[in-house]
Scaffold this motif. Structure first.
Motif, PDB file in Angstrom:
ATOM      1  N   HIS A 113       0.856  -1.120   0.023  1.00  9.19           N
ATOM      2  CA  HIS A 113       0.043  -0.153   0.065  1.00  9.19           C
ATOM      3  C   HIS A 113       0.802   1.376  -0.089  1.00  9.19           C
ATOM      4  O   HIS A 113       1.767   1.381   0.972  1.00  9.19           O
ATOM      5  CB  HIS A 113      -0.959   0.055   1.184  1.00  9.19           C
ATOM      6  CG  HIS A 113      -1.845  -1.201   1.377  1.00  9.19           C
ATOM      7  ND1 HIS A 113      -1.312  -2.302   1.909  1.00  9.19           N
ATOM      8  CD2 HIS A 113      -2.935  -1.397   0.970  1.00  9.19           C
ATOM      9  CE1 HIS A 113      -2.414  -3.275   1.886  1.00  9.19           C
ATOM     10  NE2 HIS A 113      -3.413  -2.862   1.192  1.00  9.19           N
ATOM     11  N   ASP A 167      -4.621   5.146  -1.375  1.00  9.74           N
ATOM     12  CA  ASP A 167      -3.908   5.359  -2.571  1.00  9.74           C
ATOM     13  C   ASP A 167      -4.751   4.729  -3.894  1.00  9.74           C
ATOM     14  O   ASP A 167      -4.281   4.512  -5.008  1.00  9.74           O
ATOM     15  CB  ASP A 167      -2.709   4.335  -2.691  1.00  9.74           C
ATOM     16  CG  ASP A 167      -2.829   2.802  -2.675  1.00  9.74           C
ATOM     17  OD1 ASP A 167      -4.223   2.456  -2.723  1.00  9.74           O
ATOM     18  OD2 ASP A 167      -1.885   2.065  -2.423  1.00  9.74           O
ATOM     19  N   GLU A 168      -6.091   4.595  -3.759  1.00 12.22           N
ATOM     20  CA  GLU A 168      -7.127   4.595  -4.522  1.00 12.22           C
ATOM     21  C   GLU A 168      -7.270   3.049  -5.063  1.00 12.22           C
ATOM     22  O   GLU A 168      -8.066   2.831  -6.025  1.00 12.22           O
ATOM     23  CB  GLU A 168      -6.795   5.402  -5.700  1.00 12.22           C
ATOM     24  CG  GLU A 168      -6.694   6.980  -5.251  1.00 12.22           C
ATOM     25  CD  GLU A 168      -6.767   8.026  -6.490  1.00 12.22           C
ATOM     26  OE1 GLU A 168      -6.691   7.678  -7.717  1.00 12.22           O
ATOM     27  OE2 GLU A 168      -6.773   9.131  -6.037  1.00 12.22           O
ATOM     28  N   SER A 169      -6.733   2.144  -4.465  1.00  9.92           N
ATOM     29  CA  SER A 169      -6.805   0.999  -5.072  1.00  9.92           C
ATOM     30  C   SER A 169      -7.350  -0.215  -4.240  1.00  9.92           C
ATOM     31  O   SER A 169      -6.897  -0.041  -2.663  1.00  9.92           O
ATOM     32  CB  SER A 169      -5.368   0.323  -5.263  1.00  9.92           C
ATOM     33  OG  SER A 169      -4.629   0.896  -6.250  1.00  9.92           O
ATOM     34  N   ARG A 183      -7.362  -4.016  -3.360  1.00  4.46           N
ATOM     35  CA  ARG A 183      -6.495  -5.167  -3.361  1.00  4.46           C
ATOM     36  C   ARG A 183      -6.870  -6.548  -3.055  1.00  4.46           C
ATOM     37  O   ARG A 183      -7.742  -6.580  -1.743  1.00  4.46           O
ATOM     38  CB  ARG A 183      -5.152  -4.836  -2.572  1.00  4.46           C
ATOM     39  CG  ARG A 183      -4.291  -3.652  -3.261  1.00  4.46           C
ATOM     40  CD  ARG A 183      -3.216  -3.556  -2.491  1.00  4.46           C
ATOM     41  NE  ARG A 183      -2.202  -2.420  -3.007  1.00  4.46           N
ATOM     42  CZ  ARG A 183      -2.493  -1.127  -3.033  1.00  4.46           C
ATOM     43  NH1 ARG A 183      -3.370  -0.720  -2.579  1.00  4.46           N
ATOM     44  NH2 ARG A 183      -1.528  -0.388  -3.787  1.00  4.46           N
ATOM     45  N   GLN A 204      -5.610  -6.280  -8.024  1.00  3.34           N
ATOM     46  CA  GLN A 204      -5.656  -5.023  -7.529  1.00  3.34           C
ATOM     47  C   GLN A 204      -6.329  -4.063  -8.713  1.00  3.34           C
ATOM     48  O   GLN A 204      -6.025  -4.350  -9.983  1.00  3.34           O
ATOM     49  CB  GLN A 204      -4.649  -4.232  -6.902  1.00  3.34           C
ATOM     50  CG  GLN A 204      -3.348  -3.755  -7.751  1.00  3.34           C
ATOM     51  CD  GLN A 204      -2.289  -3.059  -7.070  1.00  3.34           C
ATOM     52  OE1 GLN A 204      -1.495  -3.629  -6.488  1.00  3.34           O
ATOM     53  NE2 GLN A 204      -2.166  -1.704  -7.351  1.00  3.34           N
ATOM     54  N   ILE A 205      -7.230  -3.045  -8.442  1.00  5.70           N
ATOM     55  CA  ILE A 205      -7.844  -2.299  -9.374  1.00  5.70           C
ATOM     56  C   ILE A 205      -7.817  -0.880  -8.912  1.00  5.70           C
ATOM     57  O   ILE A 205      -8.014  -0.658  -7.655  1.00  5.70           O
ATOM     58  CB  ILE A 205      -9.243  -2.889  -9.667  1.00  5.70           C
ATOM     59  CG1 ILE A 205      -9.923  -1.898 -10.734  1.00  5.70           C
ATOM     60  CG2 ILE A 205      -9.989  -2.697  -8.469  1.00  5.70           C
ATOM     61  CD1 ILE A 205     -11.103  -2.601 -11.312  1.00  5.70           C
ATOM     62  N   SER A 206      -7.532   0.100  -9.571  1.00  3.63           N
ATOM     63  CA  SER A 206      -7.356   1.432  -8.995  1.00  3.63           C
ATOM     64  C   SER A 206      -8.944   1.900  -9.397  1.00  3.63           C
ATOM     65  O   SER A 206      -9.732   2.123 -10.408  1.00  3.63           O
ATOM     66  CB  SER A 206      -6.662   2.323 -10.082  1.00  3.63           C
ATOM     67  OG  SER A 206      -6.734   3.832  -9.702  1.00  3.63           O
ATOM     68  N   CYS A 265     -15.609   5.371  -2.476  1.00  2.00           N
ATOM     69  CA  CYS A 265     -14.294   5.899  -2.703  1.00  2.00           C
ATOM     70  C   CYS A 265     -13.785   7.507  -2.784  1.00  2.00           C
ATOM     71  O   CYS A 265     -13.376   7.949  -3.658  1.00  2.00           O
ATOM     72  CB  CYS A 265     -13.963   5.645  -4.477  1.00  2.00           C
ATOM     73  SG  CYS A 265     -14.352   3.603  -4.811  1.00  2.00           S
TER      74      CYS A 265
END
Length: 381
Positions: free
Chosen positions: A250, A273-275, A277, A292-294, A316
């Motif tokens: 992270h 960090d916007e992800s 996981r 993982q995806i943003s 988010c």
């Protein structure tokens, strides 16, 4: 004082959503929880936190309890003024219907869902009568005749002089974990109508925003904090032993952690960090980052769908709300909701079945039924 509001959103298909209802709260809305109990699916609790600045700054908040029924929108049943609240959660076990609250005063409070609103005959509309008959029940299952509170505080514990930032129940509802602003974690045991701190340790260097029990292995606890560390602890010892600590995956603080309730090997983490996981937990001491995806904004909270495997609803922050599908070959963003035009701090799935108005035989919305909370201004510690 900043104001916050939340919306009920539904869609016949994942790709299409529609606003069902909206309610403005006197504060920054930061947590929302639908009641998981069969007789009370239409009960919704929302919490707020607001920092009042000035010569003597203070943190204020509250819990608002609503009924949510198709055609009736959001009906406010009760509002409780408190100090600023960071997290609320219903206990997962049947029996006493309890809502736990973690607040800025360092207290853990438990509220019982009593629903002493009077008989159904005291209401003005058929919709309200239906809500009362379905949802507003005592533990015995019978309506209470006298007027009273929907939520009633039954017990509290002064956990720390630091702020209580997050909480989680263990599967048996016998213990609650609390993450604190000084980087420490407490385990609070519930016994004979009392709360007792049975374990307390310094888990992180900065604020603990996530502390979650393993849904399948009761001795394990996961924590995440502003120090960017994701940790696991063995609670079987009097002083909790660290099983692992990941400080590299992270890039910013860890905001939320949850084991997949339908797969013992998978765990999700969300971060500033916007992800989002996905972790493989089969080797407990060395979890493997699988995917993982943003999501374009700090993943402050997420919820697994209560009945559909692999479907996740996430709040988010600056980028609204997202519905994500977890597949074997990767994560897929199915839907993003940004109509609220403000920070997204909490979201929850509705646990009951809802049919679209004007359609017959449509059946339950299932995955398409979303209840999202929004915050119109940022909460600052």
């Amino acid at each position: 004082m900043g104001s916050g509001n939340f919306q009920a959103v539904s869609g016949r298909r994942i790709q299409n959503t529609m606003d069902v209802a909206e309610y403005r709260l006197d504060g920054n809305a930061d947590a929302v929880e639908f009641c998981p109990y069969d007789s009370c699916h239409d009960v919704l609790a929302a919490a707020t936190y607001t920092l009042q600045e000035g010569d003597e700054p203070c943190r204020i908040g509250g819990i608002s309890v609503f009924s949510v029924m198709q055609g009736s929108g959001l009906k406010l049943l009760q509002h409780i003024e408190t100090t600023g609240i960071f997290d609320i959660k219903w206990n997962p076990c049947l029996g006493n219907k309890l809502l736990a609250e973690a607040n800025s005063g360092g207290f853990l409070r438990l509220h019982e869902l009593n629903c002493n609103l009077g008989t159904a005959e005291d209401t003005d509309s058929d919709a309200e009568k239906y809500i009362l008959k379905r949802c507003l029940m005592c533990s015995s299952g019978s309506l209470v005749a006298s007027a009273g509170e929907v939520l009633k505080e039954v017990i509290k514990e002064d956990v720390s002089s630091s702020m209580c930032l997050c909480l989680d129940w263990n599967l048996s509802s016998s213990s609650i974990t609390v993450g604190l602003s000084d980087g420490s974690v407490s385990i609070v045991t519930i016994s004979e109508a009392q709360l007792e701190i049975t374990q307390h340790w310094q888990a992180h260097d900065f604020e603990v925003w996530a502390s979650a029990f393993d849904a399948h292995h009761h001795q394990l606890l996961y924590t995440g904090a502003d120090d960017c560390k994701f940790s696991c602890w063995d609670l079987r010892e009097s002083t909790s032993a660290m099983i692992f600590q990941n400080s590299k995956a992270h890039k910013m603080g860890v905001c939320c952690i949850q084991k997949n309730p339908m797969n013992t090997n998978l765990l999700l983490t969300g971060s500033y960090d916007e992800s989002l996981r996905l972790w493989d937990m089969r080797a407990t001491s060395r979890p493997i980052l699988e995917q993982q995806i943003s999501l374009g904004g700090g993943v402050w909270k997420f919820k697994h769908h209560p009945s559909i495997p692999g479907l996740v609803l996430a709040a988010c922050m600056h980028n609204g709300f997202a519905i994500v599908r977890i597949k074997e070959d990767g994560m897929e963003l199915l839907q993003n909701y940004q109509k609220h035009e403000s920070l997204a701090y909490g979201a929850d799935w509705y646990h009951g079945e809802v049919q679209l108005k004007g359609e017959t035989g449509a059946g339950p919305l299932g995955a398409d039924q979303v209840r999202s909370l929004k915050d119109s201004s940022s909460s600052t510690l």
